[in-house]
Motif scaffolding. Structure first.
Motif, short mmCIF file in Angstrom:
data_model
loop_
_atom_site.label_atom_id
_atom_site.label_comp_id
_atom_site.label_asym_id
_atom_site.label_seq_id
_atom_site.Cartn_x
_atom_site.Cartn_y
_atom_site.Cartn_z
N TRP A 143 0.84 -1.20 0.00
CA TRP A 143 0.00 0.00 0.00
C TRP A 143 0.87 1.25 0.00
N LEU A 144 1.95 1.22 0.76
CA LEU A 144 2.86 2.35 0.80
C LEU A 144 3.66 2.46 -0.50
N LEU A 145 4.15 1.33 -1.00
CA LEU A 145 4.90 1.34 -2.25
C LEU A 145 4.06 1.82 -3.42
N ALA A 146 2.75 1.55 -3.38
CA ALA A 146 1.88 1.94 -4.48
C ALA A 146 1.88 3.44 -4.72
N SER A 147 2.19 4.20 -3.71
CA SER A 147 2.23 5.66 -3.87
C SER A 147 3.39 6.10 -4.75
N LEU A 148 4.31 5.19 -5.03
CA LEU A 148 5.49 5.53 -5.84
C LEU A 148 5.32 5.12 -7.30
N ARG A 149 4.13 4.67 -7.69
CA ARG A 149 3.88 4.23 -9.06
C ARG A 149 4.23 5.31 -10.08
N VAL A 150 4.03 6.56 -9.71
CA VAL A 150 4.24 7.66 -10.66
C VAL A 150 5.71 7.98 -10.87
N THR A 151 6.61 7.33 -10.13
CA THR A 151 8.03 7.69 -10.19
C THR A 151 8.81 6.83 -11.18
N GLY A 152 8.16 5.86 -11.84
CA GLY A 152 8.86 5.04 -12.82
C GLY A 152 9.06 3.61 -12.36
N SER A 153 10.12 2.99 -12.83
CA SER A 153 10.36 1.57 -12.60
C SER A 153 10.63 1.26 -11.13
N SER A 154 10.10 0.11 -10.68
CA SER A 154 10.38 -0.36 -9.32
C SER A 154 11.52 -1.37 -9.31
N TYR A 155 12.11 -1.61 -10.48
CA TYR A 155 13.13 -2.67 -10.61
C TYR A 155 14.33 -2.41 -9.71
N GLU A 156 14.86 -1.20 -9.73
CA GLU A 156 16.07 -0.92 -8.95
C GLU A 156 15.80 -1.05 -7.46
N PHE A 157 14.64 -0.54 -7.01
CA PHE A 157 14.29 -0.65 -5.60
C PHE A 157 14.21 -2.12 -5.19
N GLY A 158 13.51 -2.92 -6.00
CA GLY A 158 13.36 -4.33 -5.69
C GLY A 158 14.67 -5.08 -5.73
N ASP A 159 15.53 -4.73 -6.69
CA ASP A 159 16.83 -5.39 -6.80
C ASP A 159 17.70 -5.09 -5.59
N ASP A 160 17.69 -3.84 -5.15
CA ASP A 160 18.46 -3.46 -3.96
C ASP A 160 17.94 -4.18 -2.72
N LEU A 161 16.62 -4.27 -2.61
CA LEU A 161 16.01 -4.96 -1.47
C LEU A 161 16.43 -6.42 -1.45
N ARG A 162 16.29 -7.08 -2.58
CA ARG A 162 16.62 -8.51 -2.64
C ARG A 162 18.11 -8.75 -2.35
N SER A 163 18.97 -7.91 -2.91
CA SER A 163 20.42 -8.08 -2.72
C SER A 163 20.81 -7.95 -1.26
N GLU A 164 20.26 -6.95 -0.58
CA GLU A 164 20.63 -6.74 0.82
C GLU A 164 20.04 -7.82 1.72
N VAL A 165 18.81 -8.23 1.46
CA VAL A 165 18.21 -9.31 2.25
C VAL A 165 19.01 -10.60 2.07
N THR A 166 19.38 -10.89 0.84
CA THR A 166 20.18 -12.10 0.57
C THR A 166 21.51 -12.04 1.28
N ARG A 167 22.19 -10.90 1.18
CA ARG A 167 23.50 -10.76 1.84
C ARG A 167 23.39 -10.99 3.34
N ARG A 168 22.42 -10.35 3.95
CA ARG A 168 22.28 -10.47 5.40
C ARG A 168 21.80 -11.85 5.82
N ALA A 169 20.86 -12.42 5.08
CA ALA A 169 20.36 -13.74 5.44
C ALA A 169 21.48 -14.78 5.42
N LEU A 170 22.30 -14.75 4.38
CA LEU A 170 23.39 -15.72 4.29
C LEU A 170 24.43 -15.51 5.38
#
Length: 307
Positions: free
Chosen positions: A80-107
């Protein structure tokens, strides 16, 4: 099957940390948070609360099986919060950064964890909707989003597609022809369900591609456009079989869905179409997915574990 997006507290700690640091989109986030009575500082507070739950759970966990996953409403609030950012363009970079950091920390932090992380540590952000990768078919697909679209037929059709993809992942390749080409039927049908006002499947896909180009990077948008250009016609060929002038031939189409690499873009595109629809519905004024009381109801799940 019933899809559920139940992610680790680590995912939400990192997600809200990223949002809190995003000065370029701070105004949009503040406007969104004000709808439920919070200031921008809430992002930092939420990140700290999720982090405390994560760290506390780590203290008492002997392995991944002892770590908690949070109920789907946590993912819905984030979406719901992320949806407010729809007008800013691609969510790819945000999602990629999220996944990379979660993966790094989880491992680094989870004791005795496999390199192939379980689903709760595999977040995806598609079309500014938070989701979770399910199964072991692919590192990024298929996805259980935080919420499915409001249309009951679309919900059931997407759940059936995910179930089918998970089954495909258990089969040796090349897959039987009808098993793989089922993705043409369901993919086009989902497009028609998402765009019921369109004249036909081709027009529905065309509209969905146009809309999703705003939420994916250019290189992916071009690939999806090419992949889906004749997708509905290929579905029609599979239904009618007989040759028609200027249309794909049946004997050519049946060889185009015999392994995962051939259908990966199909599932990627459908995921983008569906998640973009979820994000749109979460921005509509009629949406009551999140209320002022939502955080107070969810925060009780964020237990700080003791030794």
């Amino acid at each position: 099957m019933e899809l559920k997006c139940e992610l680790s507290p680590l995912v939400f700690a990192q997600l809200y940390k990223q949002l809190a640091a995003d000065t370029d989109r701070a105004e949009l986030l503040q406007d969104r948070l004000s709808e439920i009575g919070h200031e921008l500082s809430w992002l930092t507070e939420a990140a700290a609360r999720y982090e405390a739950t994560w760290q506390g759970n780590l203290k008492v966990a002997a392995g991944p099986g002892d770590l908690v996953s949070l109920s789907q409403p946590h993912a819905l609030l984030a979406s719901w919060l992320l949806a407010s950012l729809r007008v800013t363009g691609s969510s790819y970079e945000f999602g990629d950064d999220l996944r990379s950091e979660v993966t790094r920390r989880a491992l680094a932090e989870i004791p005795n964890v496999s390199v192939e992380l379980p689903s709760p540590w595999r977040p995806v952000v598609a079309g500014w909707t938070l989701g979770m990768v399910v199964g072991a078919v692919d590192q990024n697909l298929p996805v259980a989003p935080a919420q499915l679209p409001s249309d009951a037929n679309v919900r059931a059709a997407y759940e059936g597609l995910v179930e089918h993809v998970l089954h495909l992942g258990t089969l040796p390749t090349p897959w039987p022809e009808m098993v793989g080409t089922a993705t043409f039927w369901r993919g086009t049908g989902l497009a028609e369900g998402l765009k019921p006002e369109a004249e036909n499947g081709h027009q529905a896909i065309k509209q969905l591609i146009f809309e999703c180009r705003y939420s994916v990077p250019d290189h992916l948008g071009r690939r999806l456009s090419q992949h889906f250009e004749h997708f509905a016609e290929q579905r029609n060929t599979l239904s009618h079989i007989a040759d028609k002038p200027g249309k794909p031939r049946f004997i050519n189409v049946i060889g185009q869905a015999r392994d995962w690499n051939q259908i990966r873009l199909t599932i990627t595109g459908i995921t983008q179409f569906l998640c973009a629809q979820v994000s749109l519905e979460l921005t509509e004024s009629a949406s009551r997915a999140i209320r002022a009381e939502t955080w107070d109801e969810l925060v009780w799940e964020l237990i700080v574990f003791d030794d």
